[in-house]
Scaffold this motif. Structure first.
Motif, short mmCIF file in Angstrom:
data_model
loop_
_atom_site.label_atom_id
_atom_site.label_comp_id
_atom_site.label_asym_id
_atom_site.label_seq_id
_atom_site.Cartn_x
_atom_site.Cartn_y
_atom_site.Cartn_z
N SER A 1 56.93 7.40 25.64
CA SER A 1 57.15 6.03 25.20
C SER A 1 55.92 5.51 24.47
N LYS A 2 56.17 4.74 23.45
CA LYS A 2 55.08 4.10 22.73
C LYS A 2 54.35 3.09 23.62
N HIS A 3 55.04 2.60 24.64
CA HIS A 3 54.49 1.59 25.55
C HIS A 3 53.63 2.21 26.67
N ASP A 4 53.58 3.52 26.73
CA ASP A 4 52.81 4.23 27.76
C ASP A 4 51.33 4.13 27.41
N ARG A 5 50.54 3.57 28.31
CA ARG A 5 49.11 3.40 28.04
C ARG A 5 48.29 4.65 28.37
N LEU A 6 48.91 5.65 28.98
CA LEU A 6 48.17 6.86 29.34
C LEU A 6 48.47 8.04 28.43
N ALA A 7 49.73 8.25 28.12
CA ALA A 7 50.13 9.39 27.30
C ALA A 7 50.42 8.87 25.88
N PHE B 1 61.22 6.65 24.28
CA PHE B 1 61.91 5.52 24.88
C PHE B 1 61.36 4.17 24.43
N ARG B 2 60.36 4.18 23.59
CA ARG B 2 59.78 3.02 22.93
C ARG B 2 59.08 2.01 23.84
N ASP B 3 59.76 1.48 24.86
CA ASP B 3 59.14 0.37 25.60
C ASP B 3 59.14 0.53 27.11
N SER B 4 59.26 1.75 27.61
CA SER B 4 59.14 1.92 29.07
C SER B 4 57.72 2.33 29.43
N HIS C 1 54.61 4.15 31.75
CA HIS C 1 54.29 5.52 32.13
C HIS C 1 55.16 5.97 33.31
N CYS C 2 55.88 7.07 33.14
CA CYS C 2 56.75 7.67 34.17
C CYS C 2 57.88 6.73 34.63
N CYS C 3 58.29 5.80 33.80
CA CYS C 3 59.34 4.84 34.20
C CYS C 3 60.58 4.90 33.31
N HIS C 4 60.73 5.94 32.52
CA HIS C 4 61.87 6.04 31.60
C HIS C 4 63.20 6.07 32.37
#
Length: 178
Positions: free
Chosen positions: A109-115, A141-144, A146-149
């Motif tokens: 996801s683009k919203h993931d701050r770690l990956a 998934f664009r906006d989920s 980290h690990c929450c898809h």
């Protein structure tokens, strides 16, 4: 495989399956798992691209409970950055340059701050050029978080997994007919 812990596990599994020497020594099978049984690998929110201590510090913000997080954050200052950089390069290049054609799926996801989306998408393109685009599946998934898809998009996540697993099983079926 979830997050970078899952990627480090995959790194170890790859070593055990493919680099640990002959599967049989003195008639004793030394393999942990028969490598021919591997059908595919799913990377969820991984791999993360850590190139400096600020990336590592960002990852440590997700450690809980708070006491462990503070201890981990304090230990970052004692890390040999050059050694960590070399270790990361070894880790990343092992995933990126793997020549085996095991199908792979990347969920990110683009919203993931770690990956980082940028690095995962570059990895996806490299994997496609190495083993073929048909064997690489991916979904941004664009906006989920980290690990929450799965939590945010359960139907989409399930659809993607079914598609990938179906592909992997179809490949197995074709191989068994050869």
């Amino acid at each position: 495989l979830f997050s970078n812990s899952g990627c480090f596990l995959w790194e170890t599994i790859r070593y055990l399956l493919f680099k640990a020497g002959p599967p049989s020594i003195d008639g004793v099978d030394r393999r942990v798992v028969d490598a021919s049984k591997l059908r595919g690998v799913i990377f969820d929110s991984s791999p993360a691209h850590y190139t400096d201590l600020s990336s590592l510090e960002a990852a440590l913000r997700h450690v809980s409970p708070e006491g462990e997080r503070l201890n981990a954050a304090r230990s970052v200052t004692s890390i040999d950055t050059e050694k960590a950089r070399r270790r990361f390069f070894h880790f990343w290049s092992g995933i990126a340059n793997d020549r085996r054609d095991t199908p792979q799926m990347f969920l990110y996801s683009k919203h993931d701050r770690l990956a980082s989306t940028e690095h995962i998408e570059a990895l996806i393109e490299q994997r496609k050029s190495t083993i073929g685009g048909a064997r690489i599946f991916h979904h941004n998934f664009r906006d989920s978080e980290h690990c929450c898809h799965l939590l945010r998009y359960p139907e989409m996540y399930e659809r993607d997994l079914k598609s990938f697993v179906g592909f992997c099983l179809q490949q197995t079926h074709h191989q068994s007919k050869m």
